[in-house]
Design a protein around this motif. Structure first.
Motif, mmCIF file in Angstrom:
data_model
loop_
_atom_site.group_PDB
_atom_site.id
_atom_site.type_symbol
_atom_site.label_atom_id
_atom_site.label_comp_id
_atom_site.label_asym_id
_atom_site.label_seq_id
_atom_site.Cartn_x
_atom_site.Cartn_y
_atom_site.Cartn_z
ATOM 1 N N LYS A 1 32.532 0.921 24.970
ATOM 2 C CA LYS A 1 33.092 1.932 25.889
ATOM 3 C C LYS A 1 32.084 2.335 26.965
ATOM 4 O O LYS A 1 32.460 2.602 28.103
ATOM 5 N N ALA A 2 30.808 2.349 26.622
ATOM 6 C CA ALA A 2 29.770 2.715 27.588
ATOM 7 C C ALA A 2 29.718 1.715 28.755
ATOM 8 O O ALA A 2 29.467 2.102 29.898
ATOM 9 N N ASP A 3 29.964 0.435 28.475
ATOM 10 C CA ASP A 3 29.989 -0.573 29.547
ATOM 11 C C ASP A 3 31.162 -0.342 30.491
ATOM 12 O O ASP A 3 31.053 -0.541 31.691
ATOM 13 N N ILE A 4 32.305 0.075 29.936
ATOM 14 C CA ILE A 4 33.475 0.370 30.770
ATOM 15 C C ILE A 4 33.182 1.572 31.657
ATOM 16 O O ILE A 4 33.440 1.545 32.863
ATOM 17 N N ASP A 5 32.607 2.618 31.064
ATOM 18 C CA ASP A 5 32.245 3.804 31.842
ATOM 19 C C ASP A 5 31.217 3.475 32.914
ATOM 20 O O ASP A 5 31.286 3.984 34.032
#
Length: 70
Positions: free
Chosen positions: A53-57
């Motif tokens: 999720k951090a990569d998407i953010d």
């Protein structure tokens, strides 16, 4: 040192304004990529690898966009 580096916001690539951002998953390997999705051609442009999720953010943040809730 990288602690006090100025945050740079990338410009949305030409031809990608107004396109939706989509995460696609590979059927064979399960690898996920995020990019600008063109519904007319079915093409995902300016792809980046997504591990969590951090990569998407980070993708949204790099273009100065707000990620959708959920």
């Amino acid at each position: 040192m990288g602690l006090f580096r100025k945050k740079t916001v990338r410009k949305i690539p030409d031809g990608c304004e107004g396109l939706e951002i989509k995460v696609q998953t590979s059927t064979c390997t399960g690898e996920k990529t995020i990019g600008f999705f063109d519904r007319k051609t079915g093409e995902l442009m300016y792809k980046e690898l997504v591990r969590n999720k951090a990569d998407i953010d980070a993708f949204y943040d790099s273009y100065g966009l707000v990620p959708p809730e959920g």
